[in-house]
Motif scaffolding. Structure first.
Motif, PDB file in Angstrom:
ATOM      1  N   THR A  84     -55.179   8.794  50.543  1.00  0.00           N
ATOM      2  CA  THR A  84     -53.752   7.450  50.797  1.00  0.00           C
ATOM      3  C   THR A  84     -53.301   7.252  51.528  1.00  0.00           C
ATOM      4  O   THR A  84     -53.148   8.291  53.097  1.00  0.00           O
ATOM      5  CB  THR A  84     -53.156   7.978  49.462  1.00  0.00           C
ATOM      6  N   GLU A  85     -53.072   5.878  51.250  1.00  0.00           N
ATOM      7  CA  GLU A  85     -52.270   5.405  52.700  1.00  0.00           C
ATOM      8  C   GLU A  85     -50.646   6.893  53.099  1.00  0.00           C
ATOM      9  O   GLU A  85     -50.653   7.057  54.182  1.00  0.00           O
ATOM     10  CB  GLU A  85     -52.063   3.880  52.862  1.00  0.00           C
ATOM     11  N   ASP A  86     -50.146   6.568  51.992  1.00  0.00           N
ATOM     12  CA  ASP A  86     -48.693   7.281  51.693  1.00  0.00           C
ATOM     13  C   ASP A  86     -49.101   9.349  52.538  1.00  0.00           C
ATOM     14  O   ASP A  86     -48.636   9.378  52.824  1.00  0.00           O
ATOM     15  CB  ASP A  86     -48.459   7.682  50.231  1.00  0.00           C
ATOM     16  N   THR A  87     -50.831   9.574  51.705  1.00  0.00           N
ATOM     17  CA  THR A  87     -50.780  10.750  52.793  1.00  0.00           C
ATOM     18  C   THR A  87     -50.813  10.694  54.229  1.00  0.00           C
ATOM     19  O   THR A  87     -50.121  11.590  54.660  1.00  0.00           O
ATOM     20  CB  THR A  87     -51.828  12.062  52.344  1.00  0.00           C
ATOM     21  N   PHE A  88     -51.631   9.825  54.598  1.00  0.00           N
ATOM     22  CA  PHE A  88     -51.672   9.718  56.095  1.00  0.00           C
ATOM     23  C   PHE A  88     -50.636   9.613  57.261  1.00  0.00           C
ATOM     24  O   PHE A  88     -50.056  10.136  57.589  1.00  0.00           O
ATOM     25  CB  PHE A  88     -52.346   8.803  56.044  1.00  0.00           C
ATOM     26  N   HIS A  90     -47.472  10.665  55.426  1.00  0.00           N
ATOM     27  CA  HIS A  90     -46.847  11.341  55.955  1.00  0.00           C
ATOM     28  C   HIS A  90     -47.800  13.091  56.690  1.00  0.00           C
ATOM     29  O   HIS A  90     -46.780  13.167  57.332  1.00  0.00           O
ATOM     30  CB  HIS A  90     -46.999  12.166  54.546  1.00  0.00           C
ATOM     31  N   LEU A  91     -48.568  13.141  57.305  1.00  0.00           N
ATOM     32  CA  LEU A  91     -49.020  13.610  57.975  1.00  0.00           C
ATOM     33  C   LEU A  91     -49.328  13.013  59.576  1.00  0.00           C
ATOM     34  O   LEU A  91     -49.021  13.507  60.411  1.00  0.00           O
ATOM     35  CB  LEU A  91     -50.810  13.648  58.093  1.00  0.00           C
ATOM     36  N   TYR A  92     -49.637  11.465  59.634  1.00  0.00           N
ATOM     37  CA  TYR A  92     -48.879  11.645  60.662  1.00  0.00           C
ATOM     38  C   TYR A  92     -46.981  11.342  61.578  1.00  0.00           C
ATOM     39  O   TYR A  92     -47.354  11.696  62.964  1.00  0.00           O
ATOM     40  CB  TYR A  92     -48.860   9.391  60.793  1.00  0.00           C
ATOM     41  N   HIS A  93     -46.337  11.660  60.713  1.00  0.00           N
ATOM     42  CA  HIS A  93     -44.803  12.073  61.042  1.00  0.00           C
ATOM     43  C   HIS A  93     -45.073  13.046  61.434  1.00  0.00           C
ATOM     44  O   HIS A  93     -44.113  13.039  62.107  1.00  0.00           O
ATOM     45  CB  HIS A  93     -44.508  11.210  59.819  1.00  0.00           C
ATOM     46  N   LYS A  94     -45.741  13.987  60.661  1.00  0.00           N
ATOM     47  CA  LYS A  94     -45.972  15.126  60.734  1.00  0.00           C
ATOM     48  C   LYS A  94     -46.096  15.650  61.841  1.00  0.00           C
ATOM     49  O   LYS A  94     -45.480  16.360  63.253  1.00  0.00           O
ATOM     50  CB  LYS A  94     -46.584  15.936  59.378  1.00  0.00           C
ATOM     51  N   THR A 168     -49.043  20.292  50.210  1.00  0.00           N
ATOM     52  CA  THR A 168     -48.112  20.071  50.276  1.00  0.00           C
ATOM     53  C   THR A 168     -49.217  18.484  51.777  1.00  0.00           C
ATOM     54  O   THR A 168     -48.411  17.575  50.789  1.00  0.00           O
ATOM     55  CB  THR A 168     -46.841  20.496  50.967  1.00  0.00           C
ATOM     56  N   ASP A 169     -49.750  18.776  51.786  1.00  0.00           N
ATOM     57  CA  ASP A 169     -50.445  17.227  52.714  1.00  0.00           C
ATOM     58  C   ASP A 169     -51.604  16.741  52.507  1.00  0.00           C
ATOM     59  O   ASP A 169     -52.176  15.779  53.159  1.00  0.00           O
ATOM     60  CB  ASP A 169     -50.604  18.523  54.491  1.00  0.00           C
ATOM     61  N   GLY A 170     -52.074  16.741  51.262  1.00  0.00           N
ATOM     62  CA  GLY A 170     -52.640  16.651  50.091  1.00  0.00           C
ATOM     63  C   GLY A 170     -54.336  16.280  51.422  1.00  0.00           C
ATOM     64  O   GLY A 170     -54.753  16.231  50.807  1.00  0.00           O
TER      65      GLY A 170
END
Length: 529
Positions: A84-88, A90-94, A168-170
């Motif tokens: 999902t874009e939300d998961t991406f 989340h990972l991107y900012h991480k 937590t990161d999908g």
């Protein structure tokens, strides 16, 4: 040229942060590698680095963001897993936060695609200096003017030290290789294997180029002095790099190409060759390419002399070297050539039943392109320790975001338009299956490929294999006749017949998924008994 889009202000902040090194030279990167203890130098000045737990690609950890851009185009499934874009995000900012916290980070700006009409401007931001050196040697390096005006259309963010938490990161594991075509970003984390950087951009090109009417191909390519081009399709370990590095021909590239209405062009600026048992006698061009500027992966060095021991595969069977194209003396400078006269499909058949060379009809070519049969060799993917039969559509399924039919249709049209001849070459086993037979001699394979490219089989008598329906030349100067027909090379003929039938059944079972293939192509595989 493919242009950038989407707001990526966080990346710009990262580029401007203290400790970010943009476009360091090879000597400067090597100095950083040594200072940071990321690797060491060999006796020829190449950099050697180790990749830790992950010594090959992690296909189960690869994702594509499923959004309005990709929803209807991508061939979703085991290869192209949705995120999902939300998961991406989340990972991107991480990843961004992680890279900001590192003391240093390294940036390469360059291109994928030697043809200026279709090239993709990219930037690769890495945690490790040696990964940036890898990217610098693998992709196309800009001249000074191009560097000044470079605007990245795709960004790779590589953070090997950042391990994901699946809960937590999908993700499926601590590793993630994720691409967003909407945001034009690739995220790589949890793995030090540099090949993920290279292959992620190849996957991107496999998505973008068909929109431009260009066929992206997992193949090597070379051309002779008369401008006659040859393509070598095949998965890792089948011999693409080895066979295309021919001192009698000019190398276009060893792994990734595009085929446009003008001809063939390399997507890369370097080569990524396997080094297991590498020797100057067997592969002189590749052996001599391992010098200052080259990057060795997981190759063991003599502690006293710094000399690579290519026979030592204690870390992995998948030992590698990355080097720029100009390390090959006869590399074509502009990496472009005309339409191919000949296509070679390479397979490393561990069952030992496919012929070492056979000429394909148009229907057979389409059947074997869609099938993409080979034996997955040890080390190329995590968990593969011995050869495993595999069918990889278009000889590159792990890197194809679109349905195989898209690429197959384009190839068929180009074969028709250019009257291209197609051969199937088995670089695998002969005289028995893996463990009983022997790997086909490289000298024999080179001679057969040379004969195919020179048109020596045009008048040669052929034998039609009764199981696979392939037309096998019965003679080739420099190759024993009993090698050419695989059944003749087996002492136990009954064992051959049983093995051949088993492989034929696997072909039939695999091809059931290609329901869209017309009847002519469907009947071009092994003969049903």
């Amino acid at each position: 040229m493919i242009h950038a889009r989407s707001d990526r202000s966080s990346i710009e902040e990262l580029l401007e942060a203290d400790g970010t090194h943009v476009h360091l030279s090879v000597p400067s990167l090597i100095k950083k590698v040594i200072e940071r203890q990321e690797g060491t130098l060999t006796d020829t000045g190449a950099v050697q680095a180790e990749t830790g737990a992950y010594t090959g690609r992690s296909p189960n950890d690869k994702f594509i963001v499923k959004d309005d851009e990709t929803f209807e185009r991508v061939d979703w499934g085991k290869v192209n897993q949705p995120m999902t874009e939300d998961t991406f995000l989340h990972l991107y900012h991480k990843v961004i936060d992680y890279l900001k916290q590192t003391n240093e980070r390294f940036v390469f700006k360059g291109f994928a695609g030697a043809d200026e009409d279709y090239r993709l401007p990219i930037q690769v931001i890495t945690e490790y200096a040696w990964h940036n050196m890898f990217a610098r040697q693998m992709f196309i390096r800009p001249n000074k003017e191009e560097e000044t005006h470079h605007e990245a259309a795709f960004t790779v963010l590589s953070a090997p030290g950042l391990k994901a938490d699946p809960e937590t990161d999908g993700t499926n594991s601590e590793v993630f290789v994720t691409v967003s075509f909407k945001h034009r970003i690739v995220l790589i984390g949890g793995t030090q294997y540099a090949g993920e950087i290279k292959k992620s951009i190849f996957s991107v090109m496999n998505y973008l180029l068909p929109k431009e009417g260009v066929l992206p191909m997992h193949c090597s390519a070379n051309v002779n002095e008369n401008g006659e081009t040859a393509l070598f399709f095949g998965l890792s370990g089948t011999g693409k790099t080895t066979l295309s590095a021919d001192p009698k021909r000019f190398l276009i590239g060893d792994d990734e190409h595009g085929w446009s209405d003008k001809g063939v062009f390399n997507m890369e600026g370097g080569c990524y060759a396997k080094t297991k048992d590498l020797s100057e006698e067997s592969e002189p061009d590749i052996y001599r390419a391992v010098r200052f500027g080259a990057v060795l992966e997981n190759v063991i060095l003599d502690a006293r002399t710094g000399r690579p021991d290519y026979a030592d595969t204690s870390l992995t069977e998948n030992t590698r070297v990355a080097y720029p194209l100009d390390h090959i003396d006869n590399a074509l400078k502009d990496s472009k050539a005309g339409h191919p006269e000949t296509i070679i499909f390479l397979t490393a058949d561990a069952t030992g039943v496919l012929p070492p060379i056979s000429k394909l009809t148009k229907a057979q070519a389409m059947y074997h392109f869609l099938s993409g049969y080979t034996s997955k060799l040890a080390g190329t993917e995590r968990g593969v320790t011995s050869p495993q039969a595999t069918f990889s559509s278009c000889f590159g399924a792990p890197f194809l975001p679109l349905p195989p039919s898209v690429y197959a249709k384009m190839l068929g049209q180009k074969i028709d338009e250019n009257e291209t001849e197609v051969f199937l070459v088995n670089t695998g086993w002969s005289g028995g299956a893996y463990g009983t037979g022997k790997r086909m001699k490289l000298s024999y394979t080179r001679r057969m490929v040379e004969a195919a490219l020179n048109g020596e089989f045009t008048e040669t008598e052929t034998y039609q294999d009764p199981v696979f329906g392939l037309n096998i030349p019965t003679s080739c100067q420099g190759v024993p006749e009993d090698v050419l027909v695989p059944r003749n090379a087996w002492e136990d003929k009954d064992a051959y017949d049983k093995q051949a039938k088993e492989l034929a059944d696997q072909f039939h079972e695999n091809f059931k998924k290609f329901t869209y293939a017309d009847e002519t192509i469907a009947k071009a595989g092994p003969i049903k008994h």
